[in-house]
Motif scaffolding. Structure first.
Motif, PDB file in Angstrom:
ATOM      1  N   PHE A 191       0.745  -1.377   0.048  1.00 60.09           N
ATOM      2  CA  PHE A 191      -0.166  -0.040  -0.222  1.00 60.09           C
ATOM      3  C   PHE A 191       0.808   0.997  -0.181  1.00 60.09           C
ATOM      4  O   PHE A 191       1.587   1.059   0.528  1.00 60.09           O
ATOM      5  CB  PHE A 191      -0.573   0.108   0.982  1.00 60.09           C
ATOM      6  N   VAL A 192       0.494   2.190  -0.681  1.00 59.93           N
ATOM      7  CA  VAL A 192       1.089   3.259  -0.729  1.00 59.93           C
ATOM      8  C   VAL A 192      -0.177   4.814  -0.440  1.00 59.93           C
ATOM      9  O   VAL A 192      -1.560   4.382  -0.241  1.00 59.93           O
ATOM     10  CB  VAL A 192       1.688   4.178  -2.365  1.00 59.93           C
ATOM     11  N   HIS A 195       2.299   7.813  -7.769  1.00 58.52           N
ATOM     12  CA  HIS A 195       3.023   6.051  -7.128  1.00 58.52           C
ATOM     13  C   HIS A 195       4.393   6.658  -8.114  1.00 58.52           C
ATOM     14  O   HIS A 195       5.556   5.898  -8.297  1.00 58.52           O
ATOM     15  CB  HIS A 195       2.500   5.819  -8.252  1.00 58.52           C
ATOM     16  N   LEU A 196       4.464   7.053  -9.121  1.00 62.25           N
ATOM     17  CA  LEU A 196       5.563   7.573  -9.958  1.00 62.25           C
ATOM     18  C   LEU A 196       6.956   7.636  -9.698  1.00 62.25           C
ATOM     19  O   LEU A 196       7.963   7.723  -9.287  1.00 62.25           O
ATOM     20  CB  LEU A 196       5.114   7.912 -11.342  1.00 62.25           C
ATOM     21  N   GLN A 197       6.566   9.022  -9.066  1.00 64.47           N
ATOM     22  CA  GLN A 197       7.622   9.586  -7.530  1.00 64.47           C
ATOM     23  C   GLN A 197       7.551   8.717  -6.615  1.00 64.47           C
ATOM     24  O   GLN A 197       9.170   9.306  -6.522  1.00 64.47           O
ATOM     25  CB  GLN A 197       7.123  11.105  -7.306  1.00 64.47           C
ATOM     26  N   ILE A 198       7.226   8.128  -6.380  1.00 63.52           N
ATOM     27  CA  ILE A 198       7.519   7.201  -5.104  1.00 63.52           C
ATOM     28  C   ILE A 198       8.653   6.023  -5.647  1.00 63.52           C
ATOM     29  O   ILE A 198       9.379   5.427  -5.331  1.00 63.52           O
ATOM     30  CB  ILE A 198       6.425   6.016  -4.256  1.00 63.52           C
ATOM     31  N   TYR A 199       8.329   5.592  -6.983  1.00 61.04           N
ATOM     32  CA  TYR A 199       8.912   4.702  -7.819  1.00 61.04           C
ATOM     33  C   TYR A 199      10.355   5.528  -7.845  1.00 61.04           C
ATOM     34  O   TYR A 199      11.676   4.357  -7.171  1.00 61.04           O
ATOM     35  CB  TYR A 199       8.156   4.217  -9.200  1.00 61.04           C
ATOM     36  N   LYS A 200      10.788   6.595  -8.043  1.00 60.54           N
ATOM     37  CA  LYS A 200      11.938   7.619  -8.756  1.00 60.54           C
ATOM     38  C   LYS A 200      11.868   7.926  -6.818  1.00 60.54           C
ATOM     39  O   LYS A 200      13.467   8.091  -7.214  1.00 60.54           O
ATOM     40  CB  LYS A 200      11.145   8.656  -9.199  1.00 60.54           C
ATOM     41  N   ARG A 214       4.135  -4.131  -6.977  1.00 59.94           N
ATOM     42  CA  ARG A 214       2.442  -3.716  -6.885  1.00 59.94           C
ATOM     43  C   ARG A 214       1.741  -2.988  -6.085  1.00 59.94           C
ATOM     44  O   ARG A 214       2.198  -3.456  -4.784  1.00 59.94           O
ATOM     45  CB  ARG A 214       2.162  -4.964  -7.081  1.00 59.94           C
ATOM     46  N   TRP A 215       1.822  -1.251  -6.501  1.00 62.94           N
ATOM     47  CA  TRP A 215       1.361  -0.679  -5.748  1.00 62.94           C
ATOM     48  C   TRP A 215      -0.280  -0.118  -5.695  1.00 62.94           C
ATOM     49  O   TRP A 215      -0.504   0.224  -6.508  1.00 62.94           O
ATOM     50  CB  TRP A 215       2.382   0.787  -5.707  1.00 62.94           C
ATOM     51  N   ALA A 228      -4.054   1.328  -8.358  1.00 64.38           N
ATOM     52  CA  ALA A 228      -3.149   0.264  -8.487  1.00 64.38           C
ATOM     53  C   ALA A 228      -1.810   0.480  -9.364  1.00 64.38           C
ATOM     54  O   ALA A 228      -3.005   0.861 -10.503  1.00 64.38           O
ATOM     55  CB  ALA A 228      -2.726  -1.749  -7.640  1.00 64.38           C
ATOM     56  N   HIS A 229      -1.059   0.439  -9.618  1.00 63.87           N
ATOM     57  CA  HIS A 229      -0.275   0.755 -10.930  1.00 63.87           C
ATOM     58  C   HIS A 229       1.111  -0.596 -10.195  1.00 63.87           C
ATOM     59  O   HIS A 229       1.816  -0.900  -9.316  1.00 63.87           O
ATOM     60  CB  HIS A 229       1.050   2.465 -10.340  1.00 63.87           C
TER      61      HIS A 229
END
Length: 637
Positions: A292-293, A338-343, A355-356, A385-386
């Motif tokens: 989860f995010v 979510h993309l920013q969390i990825y980065k 999987r977020w 979710a992404h």
RNA sequence: GCCACCUUAGCUCAGAUGGUAGAGCGGCUCACUCGUAAUGAGCAGGUCGUCGGUUCGAAUCCGACAGGUGGCUCCA
């Protein structure tokens, strides 16, 4: 005379004189077919029954029991309605009048605006056209002739349509009413026996809001009275289970005009159901390999520029607000966060897939006219979710997410659904190659799961193609909730990467997916699906304890508290009312179980149990009925 | 946003032709102590969506706005 050979669906064939009509052939057929046939399919072409046949071919009668038959039937009904409107309002101009999923409509240009009383007048006029039993006659015209005919009648839309047609136009006549039409039609107007005009709406010529707005009259017709009655009963039933009505009656939610249109207030009972949905959803996502995010509700306008949302989704976004001389916009989607969390941390190929999931509340500016109860709102929570994965993982992840979706929908009682793959729209970003890869991945995923699907051309999102799952509810209506979208674009725009085995940077692929879609819409659909009578695991109140007189209050209170202590949602009705009244009220609230306690039950330490819709189940021991309830809760019955 | 229609008590709805509000349900109080879908009586509750206009007088007629409904277009 020349003979032609006609082959029937059963494989048998017979010879007839050339020029024979299907109607002639039909006269030699069994009674049922004779009665129910309204058109014919000859060499895969739909034709009128009275069309002369001059070559060999396969012939199949189209009956009013088939979908094709109903389309023809409704199409003819639309002509009869237009005829009636023309009789009453000679200045009326007609646009299109096709059959639709349930019935037919005709778009009319008329200065006078029609109201429900006018519909009755039109119905009466239709009745006399039906009674007159005008045959439907097909006439072939040259473009020139047709244009002249309709020009003379002032039918400017028809003239415009003739000009647009590639083929020479065909015209149908019944009585003194002429209409441009491909056909086929029922043989005569008397076939349109039972009909009803349902409502009037606005519609634009050619569906473009820049064009003039016409009045669209909807109607339904059937060859049998019983089918019309059934249909009207079903309409009534749909009205009874309308989530807006039930939402009020069961005190589940409201939308308040002081707060704003399309913004939902979840009342305690509705909020409880939402809580159950969310809990189950979270549990399943953890089991399903998701993390989860959480992300904020607003972000700088720059973010939405970078993501492409302002360019491609801007008209659906709320206006920016100024904060510290910077513009912020409330989020219409969760993905850029979510993309920013990825980065935030460099990713290795070993980290993928990621999987977020987030129950993310988004706000979209929807034009006021499209808002509708919980089904179309301006603020809603997506069960979003992404999934970030390597290209070699895409297919497996698509399959995984499809299976996951279907399994969750089934837990909510939806096992019937239609699946669509939406392809590239006119307005899109990214390369054609990526679109192809993504579309292929979705199709292959569905095929691997053995799920049949249809293509929805041009209906994809701007960043990628998608799978939409439309669930069917208990009365057969279709609702769009789940969506699975492949996106090559946003990872590119935000320069996402992972370090591969080769030590080089690679681009991950992102899958957006929402299974329930939005909690608001899903709740609305759920209310209608269950007609407000939620299964035990969702019901906000599971048991109503109903003492017959105040002498049983003490015992009733004990039961009530014991139930609560065991995690069963109980409500005690200790008002001094008759038990019949209490039962009636608990029934109206669709509470699944009622425990009725009178002197007998107090004496024997038992409960008299009544089940919603089923009635009296008899006497139970406390432990026995609680066990039964717990079983039903855990099996989600 | 567009076209049509609608907005009266918490809910469902009455209120010809303008004379300033009414029912049922629900709520509260009291009586009744009752066995599987409505016990009876009483009480409280309304700036008639908002603002403006016409009129001696507007829930009623006119206009604007807001909200809703059926569709169109769009969509989770």
């Amino acid at each position: 005379m020349d003979k032609i050979k006609i082959t029937f669906p059963d494989g048998k064939s017979r010879e007839f004189d050339a020029g024979v009509t299907a109607m002639d052939i039909l006269q030699q057929m069994p009674g049922r077919l004779r009665k129910e046939s309204i058109a014919v399919k000859f060499n895969d072409q739909l034709l009128d029954l009275n069309k002369p046949l001059n070559e060999d071919g396969t012939l199949e009668f189209i009956t009013i029991t088939s979908a094709e038959g109903m389309d023809i039937f409704w199409h003819s009904s639309a002509h009869v309605m237009a005829h009636a409107i023309k009789n009453l309002y000679p200045e009326a101009k007609f646009a299109f009048g096709p059959p639709v999923e349930n019935g037919f409509y005709y778009d009319v240009d008329l200065d006078k605006s029609l109201n429900p009383e006018d519909l009755q007048k039109i119905e009466a006029e239709m009745q006399s056209i039906v009674q007159a039993d005008h045959p439907f006659e097909r006439k072939s015209f040259s473009k020139q002739e047709a244009v002249e005919l309709f020009k003379e009648k002032g039918e400017t839309f028809k003239v415009e349509q003739i000009e647009r047609l590639g083929e020479p136009p065909s015209v149908y006549r019944e009585g003194d009413f002429y209409d441009l039409c491909r056909g086929p039609h029922v043989p005569s107007t008397k076939y349109i026996k039972y009909f009803k005009l349902l409502n009037i709406a606005g519609a634009y010529w050619l569906g473009d809001e820049k064009n003039p707005q016409l009045q669209r009259v909807y109607g339904i017709a059937f060859p049998k009275k019983s089918r019309l009655d059934d249909y009207l009963v079903r309409l009534e039933e749909a009205k009874q289970r309308d989530h807006r009505k039930l939402g009020k009656e069961l005190d589940l939610f409201s939308i308040n005009d002081q707060i704003g249109p399309g913004l939902v207030l979840w009342h305690p009972k509705g909020a409880f159901i939402r809580h159950q949905i969310e809990s189950y959803w979270k549990e399943r996502h953890l089991e399903g390999g998701y993390d989860f995010v959480h992300s904020p509700h607003i972000a700088k306008a720059d973010l939405w520029n970078a993501s492409g949302h302002l360019d491609f989704f801007g008209e659906n976004m709320f206006s920016p607000m100024d904060v510290d001389e910077m513009q912020y916009i409330v989020k219409p989607m969760n993905c850029p966060f979510h993309l920013q969390i990825y980065k935030s941390v460099t990713k290795s190929y070993r980290d993928l897939p990621i999987r977020w999931a987030e129950l993310g509340t988004v706000y979209r500016y929807e034009r006021s006219g499209v808002l509708h109860g919980l089904l179309r709102v301006r603020g809603f929570t997506q069960d979003d979710a992404h999934i970030f994965c390597r290209p070699d993982q895409l297919n497996a992840e698509v399959v995984r997410v499809i299976r996951f979706s279907v399994s969750i929908l089934e837990a909510f009682g939806f096992s019937d659904y239609d699946v669509f793959v939406s392809t590239r729209p006119e307005n899109y970003v990214g390369t054609l190659e990526n679109w192809q890869t993504a579309t292929r991945a979705l199709k292959e995923g569905l095929e691997e799961c053995g799920i049949e699907y249809a293509i929805d051309p041009g209906e994809g999102v701007f960043y990628g193609p998608k799978i939409d799952i439309k669930i069917r509810d208990s009365i057969g209506r279709s609702w769009q909730c789940s969506t699975i979208q492949v996106d090559f674009n946003e990872p590119e725009r935000f320069d996402l990467n992972f370090i591969g085995q080769d030590g080089e940077k690679h681009r991950p692929i992102m899958i957006h997916r929402a299974l329930l879609g939005s909690l608001e819409r899903f709740f609305g659909v759920l209310i209608e699906h269950y007609a407000g009578a939620f299964p035990l695991w969702l019901a906000p109140v599971q048991v109503a304890v109903l003492p017959i007189t105040e002498h049983q209050y003490k015992y009733a209170l004990q039961i009530h508290e014991k139930l609560l202590a065991q995690g069963i949602r109980s409500q005690l009705d200790d008002r001094s009312e008759k038990v019949g009244y209490k039962i009636r009220q608990a029934s109206t609230l669709k509470i699944p179980y009622m425990f009725i306690v009178g002197p007998k039950e107090v004496e024997d330490k038992t409960l008299s149990v009544r089940r919603h819709k089923e009635g009296d189940l008899g006497t139970f021991q406390y432990a026995g009925i609680v066990e039964k309830i717990k079983k039903q809760v855990s099996s989600k019955q």
